[in-house]
Motif scaffolding. Structure first.
Motif, mmCIF file in Angstrom:
data_model
loop_
_atom_site.group_PDB
_atom_site.id
_atom_site.type_symbol
_atom_site.label_atom_id
_atom_site.label_comp_id
_atom_site.label_asym_id
_atom_site.label_seq_id
_atom_site.Cartn_x
_atom_site.Cartn_y
_atom_site.Cartn_z
ATOM 1 N N ARG A 49 1.141 7.678 -10.825
ATOM 2 C CA ARG A 49 2.159 6.811 -11.449
ATOM 3 C C ARG A 49 2.377 5.551 -10.624
ATOM 4 N N ILE A 50 2.473 5.718 -9.313
ATOM 5 C CA ILE A 50 2.710 4.574 -8.428
ATOM 6 C C ILE A 50 1.545 3.591 -8.503
ATOM 7 N N ALA A 51 0.328 4.092 -8.647
ATOM 8 C CA ALA A 51 -0.851 3.220 -8.717
ATOM 9 C C ALA A 51 -0.788 2.256 -9.901
ATOM 10 N N LYS A 52 -0.017 2.571 -10.927
ATOM 11 C CA LYS A 52 0.098 1.721 -12.115
ATOM 12 C C LYS A 52 1.166 0.640 -11.980
ATOM 13 N N ILE A 53 1.926 0.657 -10.891
ATOM 14 C CA ILE A 53 2.983 -0.335 -10.696
ATOM 15 C C ILE A 53 2.356 -1.665 -10.283
ATOM 16 N N PRO A 54 2.664 -2.763 -10.999
ATOM 17 C CA PRO A 54 2.157 -4.070 -10.577
ATOM 18 C C PRO A 54 2.634 -4.380 -9.153
ATOM 19 N N GLY A 55 1.720 -4.786 -8.305
ATOM 20 C CA GLY A 55 2.051 -5.090 -6.921
ATOM 21 C C GLY A 55 1.615 -3.998 -5.954
ATOM 22 N N VAL A 56 1.222 -2.852 -6.466
ATOM 23 C CA VAL A 56 0.680 -1.796 -5.605
ATOM 24 C C VAL A 56 -0.819 -2.036 -5.490
ATOM 25 N N ASP A 57 -1.265 -2.313 -4.286
ATOM 26 C CA ASP A 57 -2.657 -2.660 -4.037
ATOM 27 C C ASP A 57 -3.521 -1.428 -3.805
ATOM 28 N N TYR A 58 -2.971 -0.418 -3.173
ATOM 29 C CA TYR A 58 -3.761 0.747 -2.755
ATOM 30 C C TYR A 58 -2.860 1.970 -2.745
ATOM 31 N N VAL A 59 -3.360 3.096 -3.273
ATOM 32 C CA VAL A 59 -2.646 4.368 -3.229
ATOM 33 C C VAL A 59 -3.621 5.442 -2.787
ATOM 34 N N SER A 60 -3.167 6.274 -1.875
ATOM 35 C CA SER A 60 -3.966 7.398 -1.411
ATOM 36 C C SER A 60 -3.058 8.610 -1.279
ATOM 37 N N VAL A 61 -3.568 9.776 -1.660
ATOM 38 C CA VAL A 61 -2.857 11.035 -1.463
ATOM 39 C C VAL A 61 -3.730 11.887 -0.568
ATOM 40 N N GLU A 62 -3.163 12.322 0.557
ATOM 41 C CA GLU A 62 -3.949 13.001 1.581
ATOM 42 C C GLU A 62 -3.246 14.240 2.090
ATOM 43 N N ASP A 63 -3.943 15.006 2.876
ATOM 44 C CA ASP A 63 -3.388 16.192 3.510
ATOM 45 C C ASP A 63 -2.559 15.766 4.724
ATOM 46 N N TYR A 64 -1.458 16.475 4.975
ATOM 47 C CA TYR A 64 -0.595 16.128 6.105
ATOM 48 C C TYR A 64 -1.339 16.129 7.433
ATOM 49 N N ALA A 65 -2.378 16.947 7.562
ATOM 50 C CA ALA A 65 -3.109 17.048 8.822
ATOM 51 C C ALA A 65 -3.853 15.759 9.165
ATOM 52 N N SER A 66 -3.997 14.856 8.212
ATOM 53 C CA SER A 66 -4.677 13.575 8.469
ATOM 54 C C SER A 66 -3.715 12.511 8.978
ATOM 55 N N TRP A 67 -2.538 12.913 9.447
ATOM 56 C CA TRP A 67 -1.506 11.945 9.816
ATOM 57 C C TRP A 67 -1.978 10.959 10.875
ATOM 58 N N ASN A 78 0.867 -1.170 0.000
ATOM 59 C CA ASN A 78 0.000 0.000 0.000
ATOM 60 C C ASN A 78 0.906 1.222 0.000
ATOM 61 N N VAL A 79 0.418 2.333 -0.529
ATOM 62 C CA VAL A 79 1.201 3.569 -0.565
ATOM 63 C C VAL A 79 0.303 4.733 -0.152
ATOM 64 N N ILE A 80 0.770 5.521 0.807
ATOM 65 C CA ILE A 80 0.076 6.739 1.198
ATOM 66 C C ILE A 80 1.058 7.895 1.094
ATOM 67 N N LEU A 81 0.674 8.893 0.311
ATOM 68 C CA LEU A 81 1.464 10.109 0.151
ATOM 69 C C LEU A 81 0.679 11.267 0.744
ATOM 70 N N MET A 82 1.398 12.223 1.329
ATOM 71 C CA MET A 82 0.734 13.352 1.968
ATOM 72 C C MET A 82 1.248 14.679 1.418
ATOM 73 N N ARG A 83 0.303 15.556 1.164
ATOM 74 C CA ARG A 83 0.637 16.906 0.711
ATOM 75 C C ARG A 83 1.007 17.770 1.903
ATOM 76 N N GLY A 84 1.713 18.876 1.623
ATOM 77 C CA GLY A 84 2.099 19.818 2.662
ATOM 78 C C GLY A 84 1.058 20.898 2.881
ATOM 79 N N LEU A 85 1.471 21.930 3.606
ATOM 80 C CA LEU A 85 0.612 23.080 3.887
ATOM 81 C C LEU A 85 0.147 23.671 2.561
ATOM 82 N N LEU A 86 -1.121 24.010 2.474
ATOM 83 C CA LEU A 86 -1.712 24.498 1.230
ATOM 84 C C LEU A 86 -1.479 23.503 0.092
ATOM 85 N N GLY A 87 -1.534 22.243 0.449
ATOM 86 C CA GLY A 87 -1.212 21.173 -0.484
ATOM 87 C C GLY A 87 -2.087 21.085 -1.699
ATOM 88 N N GLU A 88 -3.330 21.522 -1.586
ATOM 89 C CA GLU A 88 -4.202 21.523 -2.762
ATOM 90 C C GLU A 88 -3.644 22.437 -3.841
#
Length: 175
Positions: free
Chosen positions: A28-46, A6-16
């Motif tokens: 791009r990572i979501a297209k890699i064979p073997g990656v089951d889940y990808v999420s991009v979220e705000d850093y505040a959701s840590w 699984n992969v989780i990436l987080m944006r910074g302040l004013l990340g939008e």
């Protein structure tokens, strides 16, 4: 034999607005064979990211840009004894916001992290941070200088950041 991650990436302040490169990297990572889940979220959701990763069975790669990069090291530290993090992809961590994440001083990589690829730009007011191991950590840390960038553009660099990050994720899956 390849594994699933699984992969989780987080944006910074004013990340939008300023961390949109994390969205493109996640796609791009979501297209890699073997990656089951990808999420991009705000850093505040840590905190919710930490709780999700603790409940998952698959290895989880975490990372982010700016405050999101700081959050990834805090999440890994909070998961000591509960989850192994095979890889952190850190993009220009901020030297200023760590204390809001209950982390003082430079970002240190805890002992439950296998490898860190940290991309940083060496100039400007924000960023410029090398990562280092916490006491007792055997994490392999690669600090990569990205000269042709600023703090707000470093996460958009395909050749200098995205390509090596995709390669690092692929190595985790293939190992």
């Amino acid at each position: 034999m390849a594994k699933t991650v699984n992969v989780i990436l987080m944006r910074g302040l004013l990340g939008e607005r300023y961390s949109r490169g994390m969205d493109r990297l996640g796609a791009r990572i979501a297209k890699i064979p073997g990656v089951d889940y990808v999420s991009v979220e705000d850093y505040a959701s840590w905190r919710s990211v930490r709780d999700r990763v603790a409940a998952w069975r698959d290895p989880t790669i975490i990372g982010g840009h700016s405050f999101g990069a700081n959050a990834s090291t805090v999440i890994a530290k909070a998961l000591r004894g509960r989850a192994e993090i095979p890889l952190i992809v850190s993009v220009d961590p901020s030297p200023y916001w760590s204390f809001f994440l209950w982390q003082f001083g430079p970002s240190r990589v805890s002992h439950n992290v296998g490898r860190v690829v940290n991309f940083f730009q060496p100039h400007g007011v924000i960023g410029r941070q090398r990562l280092e191991p916490a006491p007792g950590s055997a994490a392999e840390i690669e600090n990569i200088v990205v000269e042709e960038s600023s703090h707000v553009t470093i996460d958009d660099h395909v050749e200098l950041v995205h390509d090596p990050a995709v390669e690092a994720v692929t190595k985790v899956i293939d190992s």
